[in-house]
Design a protein around this motif. Structure first.
Motif, mmCIF file in Angstrom:
data_model
loop_
_atom_site.group_PDB
_atom_site.id
_atom_site.type_symbol
_atom_site.label_atom_id
_atom_site.label_comp_id
_atom_site.label_asym_id
_atom_site.label_seq_id
_atom_site.Cartn_x
_atom_site.Cartn_y
_atom_site.Cartn_z
ATOM 1 N N ILE A 6 -8.586 33.990 -11.252
ATOM 2 C CA ILE A 6 -9.422 32.803 -11.481
ATOM 3 C C ILE A 6 -10.632 32.834 -10.564
ATOM 4 C CG2 ILE A 6 -9.517 30.288 -11.197
ATOM 5 C CD1 ILE A 6 -6.542 30.289 -12.155
ATOM 6 N N THR A 7 -10.389 33.118 -9.290
ATOM 7 C CA THR A 7 -11.473 33.147 -8.316
ATOM 8 C C THR A 7 -12.450 34.267 -8.629
ATOM 9 O OG1 THR A 7 -9.957 32.233 -6.667
ATOM 10 C CG2 THR A 7 -12.025 33.142 -5.858
ATOM 11 N N GLN A 8 -11.950 35.409 -9.065
ATOM 12 C CA GLN A 8 -12.830 36.516 -9.444
ATOM 13 C C GLN A 8 -13.741 36.098 -10.592
ATOM 14 O OE1 GLN A 8 -12.980 39.923 -8.023
ATOM 15 N NE2 GLN A 8 -14.936 39.496 -9.041
ATOM 16 N N SER A 9 -13.199 35.371 -11.552
ATOM 17 C CA SER A 9 -14.000 34.887 -12.679
ATOM 18 C C SER A 9 -15.077 33.908 -12.215
ATOM 19 C CB SER A 9 -13.109 34.219 -13.723
ATOM 20 O OG SER A 9 -12.251 35.158 -14.302
ATOM 21 N N VAL A 10 -14.732 33.042 -11.286
ATOM 22 C CA VAL A 10 -15.700 32.091 -10.729
ATOM 23 C C VAL A 10 -16.825 32.845 -10.038
ATOM 24 C CG1 VAL A 10 -16.054 30.313 -8.952
ATOM 25 C CG2 VAL A 10 -14.097 30.146 -10.510
ATOM 26 N N VAL A 11 -16.460 33.789 -9.188
ATOM 27 C CA VAL A 11 -17.462 34.553 -8.437
ATOM 28 C C VAL A 11 -18.332 35.382 -9.384
ATOM 29 C CG1 VAL A 11 -17.796 36.386 -6.718
ATOM 30 C CG2 VAL A 11 -16.169 34.536 -6.279
ATOM 31 N N ASP A 12 -17.744 35.974 -10.399
ATOM 32 C CA ASP A 12 -18.530 36.736 -11.376
ATOM 33 C C ASP A 12 -19.571 35.846 -12.046
ATOM 34 O OD1 ASP A 12 -17.022 38.996 -10.792
ATOM 35 O OD2 ASP A 12 -15.812 38.884 -12.629
ATOM 36 N N ALA A 13 -19.160 34.656 -12.461
ATOM 37 C CA ALA A 13 -20.079 33.725 -13.134
ATOM 38 C C ALA A 13 -21.186 33.265 -12.187
ATOM 39 C CB ALA A 13 -19.310 32.525 -13.675
ATOM 40 N N VAL A 14 -20.808 32.960 -10.952
ATOM 41 C CA VAL A 14 -21.780 32.494 -9.959
ATOM 42 C C VAL A 14 -22.793 33.591 -9.650
ATOM 43 C CG1 VAL A 14 -21.994 31.915 -7.496
ATOM 44 C CG2 VAL A 14 -20.337 30.704 -8.927
ATOM 45 N N CYS A 15 -22.329 34.809 -9.444
ATOM 46 C CA CYS A 15 -23.231 35.920 -9.127
ATOM 47 C C CYS A 15 -24.177 36.217 -10.290
ATOM 48 C CB CYS A 15 -22.440 37.162 -8.727
ATOM 49 S SG CYS A 15 -21.624 37.002 -7.118
ATOM 50 N N GLU A 16 -23.674 36.098 -11.507
ATOM 51 C CA GLU A 16 -24.525 36.312 -12.678
ATOM 52 C C GLU A 16 -25.628 35.267 -12.749
ATOM 53 O OE1 GLU A 16 -24.143 36.110 -17.504
ATOM 54 O OE2 GLU A 16 -22.441 36.920 -16.387
ATOM 55 N N LYS A 17 -25.265 34.001 -12.538
ATOM 56 C CA LYS A 17 -26.251 32.912 -12.593
ATOM 57 C C LYS A 17 -27.221 32.971 -11.418
ATOM 58 C CE LYS A 17 -25.157 30.656 -16.296
ATOM 59 N NZ LYS A 17 -26.048 30.598 -17.426
ATOM 60 N N ALA A 18 -26.771 33.496 -10.274
ATOM 61 C CA ALA A 18 -27.627 33.578 -9.087
ATOM 62 C C ALA A 18 -28.757 34.582 -9.297
ATOM 63 C CB ALA A 18 -26.797 33.956 -7.863
ATOM 64 N N ALA A 19 -28.550 35.542 -10.171
ATOM 65 C CA ALA A 19 -29.584 36.526 -10.531
ATOM 66 C C ALA A 19 -30.237 37.170 -9.305
ATOM 67 C CB ALA A 19 -30.632 35.876 -11.427
ATOM 68 N N GLY A 20 -29.391 37.620 -8.375
ATOM 69 C CA GLY A 20 -29.892 38.324 -7.200
ATOM 70 C C GLY A 20 -30.205 37.446 -6.004
ATOM 71 N N ARG A 21 -30.247 36.131 -6.204
ATOM 72 C CA ARG A 21 -30.495 35.219 -5.076
ATOM 73 C C ARG A 21 -29.226 35.070 -4.253
ATOM 74 N NH1 ARG A 21 -32.408 30.234 -8.471
ATOM 75 N NH2 ARG A 21 -30.767 31.129 -9.763
ATOM 76 N N THR A 22 -29.365 34.731 -2.987
ATOM 77 C CA THR A 22 -28.224 34.545 -2.095
ATOM 78 C C THR A 22 -27.530 33.220 -2.403
ATOM 79 O OG1 THR A 22 -29.326 35.802 -0.360
ATOM 80 C CG2 THR A 22 -27.508 34.379 0.324
ATOM 81 N N VAL A 23 -26.219 33.275 -2.546
ATOM 82 C CA VAL A 23 -25.413 32.079 -2.803
ATOM 83 C C VAL A 23 -24.894 31.558 -1.463
ATOM 84 C CG1 VAL A 23 -23.371 31.154 -3.958
ATOM 85 C CG2 VAL A 23 -24.729 32.938 -5.074
ATOM 86 N N HIS A 24 -25.160 30.284 -1.190
ATOM 87 C CA HIS A 24 -24.727 29.675 0.074
ATOM 88 C C HIS A 24 -23.451 28.861 -0.081
ATOM 89 C CE1 HIS A 24 -28.408 30.950 2.003
ATOM 90 N NE2 HIS A 24 -29.069 30.486 0.945
ATOM 91 N N SER A 25 -23.280 28.226 -1.226
ATOM 92 C CA SER A 25 -22.058 27.445 -1.456
ATOM 93 C C SER A 25 -21.781 27.334 -2.943
ATOM 94 C CB SER A 25 -22.169 26.047 -0.835
ATOM 95 O OG SER A 25 -23.133 25.277 -1.513
ATOM 96 N N VAL A 26 -20.502 27.143 -3.237
ATOM 97 C CA VAL A 26 -20.037 26.953 -4.610
ATOM 98 C C VAL A 26 -19.079 25.774 -4.591
ATOM 99 C CG1 VAL A 26 -18.771 27.973 -6.537
ATOM 100 C CG2 VAL A 26 -20.217 29.435 -5.097
ATOM 101 N N ARG A 27 -19.253 24.868 -5.543
ATOM 102 C CA ARG A 27 -18.371 23.708 -5.649
ATOM 103 C C ARG A 27 -17.642 23.780 -6.982
ATOM 104 N NH1 ARG A 27 -20.567 18.097 -6.696
ATOM 105 N NH2 ARG A 27 -18.666 16.895 -6.879
#
Length: 109
Positions: A6-27
């Motif tokens: 589940i967490t891997q799926s969340v991180v995959d989706a977040v990284c895709e949407k971030a489009a190379g930008r640094t992610v600081h937090s996820v809720r």
């Protein structure tokens, strides 16, 4: 330990949407009836963000309680587990909350 997948799926989706930008937090929102253990998800988040744009990001988990409504007597009641019985004894109930598992927001730069 389904939290890892589940967490891997969340991180995959977040990284895709971030489009190379640094992610600081996820809720994320996690319902009480999903059987996801928050501490396990936190641990898995640190593992699966390694080497991604979300490495070092904070994971915030909002918990949503379980609730249901009885189709026989109309009572709305809280659920703390998957025993779907109304206080009146009926098993004819509709779960109205507690199954949520979604990304609510992320902070990027």
């Amino acid at each position: 330990m389904h939290e890892l997948a589940i967490t891997q799926s969340v991180v995959d989706a977040v990284c895709e949407k971030a489009a190379g930008r640094t992610v600081h937090s996820v809720r994320v929102q996690v319902g009480a009836l999903t059987a996801v253990v928050a501490d396990s998800m936190q641990f898995c988040f640190e593992l699966v963000t390694e080497g991604t744009v979300a490495h070092g990001a904070r994971l915030d988990i909002d918990h949503s309680p379980g609730s249901a409504q009885c189709r026989e007597c109309g009572t709305t009641f809280s659920l703390t587990d998957l025993v779907l019985l109304c206080p009146c004894g009926s098993a004819d109930v509709e779960v109205t909350s507690g199954r949520e598992l979604r990304i609510l927001s992320m902070e990027v730069s």
